[in-house]
Scaffold this active site. Structure first.
Site, PDB file in Angstrom:
ATOM      1  N   HIS A   1       3.065   3.727  -2.645  1.00 27.94           N
ATOM      2  CA  HIS A   1       2.899   4.634  -3.835  1.00 27.94           C
ATOM      3  C   HIS A   1       3.867   5.686  -3.723  1.00 27.94           C
ATOM      4  O   HIS A   1       3.583   6.629  -2.453  1.00 27.94           O
ATOM      5  CB  HIS A   1       1.670   4.844  -4.442  1.00 27.94           C
ATOM      6  CG  HIS A   1       0.924   3.779  -5.092  1.00 27.94           C
ATOM      7  ND1 HIS A   1      -0.440   3.669  -5.058  1.00 27.94           N
ATOM      8  CD2 HIS A   1       1.324   3.007  -6.114  1.00 27.94           C
ATOM      9  CE1 HIS A   1      -0.797   2.515  -5.791  1.00 27.94           C
ATOM     10  NE2 HIS A   1       0.188   2.094  -6.508  1.00 27.94           N
TER      11      HIS A   1
ATOM     12  N   CYS B   1      -5.272   9.799  -4.215  1.00 25.53           N
ATOM     13  CA  CYS B   1      -5.367   8.416  -4.685  1.00 25.53           C
ATOM     14  C   CYS B   1      -6.827   8.366  -5.512  1.00 25.53           C
ATOM     15  O   CYS B   1      -7.170   7.709  -6.604  1.00 25.53           O
ATOM     16  CB  CYS B   1      -5.561   7.339  -3.820  1.00 25.53           C
ATOM     17  SG  CYS B   1      -4.039   6.920  -2.770  1.00 25.53           S
TER      18      CYS B   1
END
Length: 295
Positions: free
Chosen positions: A180, A283
């Site tokens: 990511h 996250c």
């Protein structure tokens, strides 16, 4: 649990301003690693859910102590990755662009987050393209940095640009450990312009990107902090910043020193248990930008 450094602005000469932020988090009551969708996840390794909750609570408490607002979404049984709220959408000016997950194990999270956004006064845009929210979309000033290579598709970059009417800069991730964008780039300045900095800056790990993406980053962010692989690989870049306080992993020693040199205040919070699921501080933190929030 965590440690706040002394004010570094006296040494660097740069006075950093802490901006009030609003975040969405999810208590990891069902956290475990029962499948593998990134290189960090090893189901054979035992996970300690109670420890994950304690570490998560330390992050939550840190945000509250720093004066930020934290909203909570209820964890759903069978969705252990819901704790990684950053992947649940991308929110600017009260508009929430929903997530559409690549892997079947996480697909039900998308509707759960969109339902929460709708109930909490956000205008929800249903995604057509595969994207994993703020995991792959980062707002830097007026620009959306958008990652692709492992999760979000290139088509989602076009879609997010249409939704928000902002410039989108596509970046290609090439190292599976950094699947990511928010594992390879940290946005250091959440507010650009009035009340914030003239030019929002970032920190990044050059090796996580292909050559064209590295060239784009070097050109656009000449003053960026370039982080070592050693610090990147402990998820040092998976950080949240209010413009002054940067919440980082205590293992990212080099990055911590680099931040101090620039007048930021590193605040150390250890999420070692949640790293077993391939997630860190960012996250677990989704930025909720309402119409009133300066960006």
């Amino acid at each position: 649990m965590h440690h706040t450094a002394t004010d570094p602005s006296s040494t660097s000469g740069t006075e950093r301003i802490a901006q009030h932020r609003r975040y969405l988090m999810c208590r990891p009551e069902h956290f475990t690693v029962s499948y593998t969708i990134n290189p960090w996840m090893e189901p054979a390794k035992p996970t300690d859910t109670a420890k994950a909750v304690r570490q998560w609570q330390a992050l939550y408490d840190t945000y509250i102590e720093l004066g930020h607002e934290v909203e909570l979404i209820d964890p759903l049984e069978g969705l252990p990755d819901m704790v990684y709220t950053a992947n649940g959408g991308f929110v600017i000016d009260g508009v929430a662009y929903g997530a559409k997950f690549r892997f079947a194990e996480r697909v039900p999270e998308g509707p759960a987050f969109m339902e929460w956004f709708g109930r909490n006064g956000f205008e929800v845009v249903d995604p057509r393209e595969v994207n994993e929210g703020e995991g792959d979309f980062l707002l830097v000033g007026d620009t959306i940095l958008a990652g692709t290579g492992f999760r979000s598709t290139g088509d989602s970059h076009r879609e997010v640009g249409e939704v928000f009417g902002r410039e989108v800069v596509s970046l290609t991730l090439v190292d599976p450990r950094f699947y990511h964008l928010d594992t390879a780039i940290a946005v250091l300045d959440p507010v650009e312009g009035p009340g914030g900095v003239d030019h929002a800056n970032i920190a990044y790990l050059p090796g996580a990107f292909d050559e064209p993406s590295r060239a784009i980053l070097a050109e656009r962010y000449p003053d960026a902090i370039r982080v070592s692989d050693e610090d990147g690989s402990v998820f040092g870049l998976n950080s949240a910043s209010d413009g002054r306080n940067v919440i980082i992993s205590p293992r990212a020693k080099g990055f911590e020193a680099q931040l101090r040199e620039r007048g930021y205040n590193p605040v150390l919070v250890d999420l070692s248990e949640l790293l077993l699921g391939g997630g860190g501080i960012k996250c677990c933190t989704l930025e909720l930008r309402s119409k009133e929030t300066p960006v």
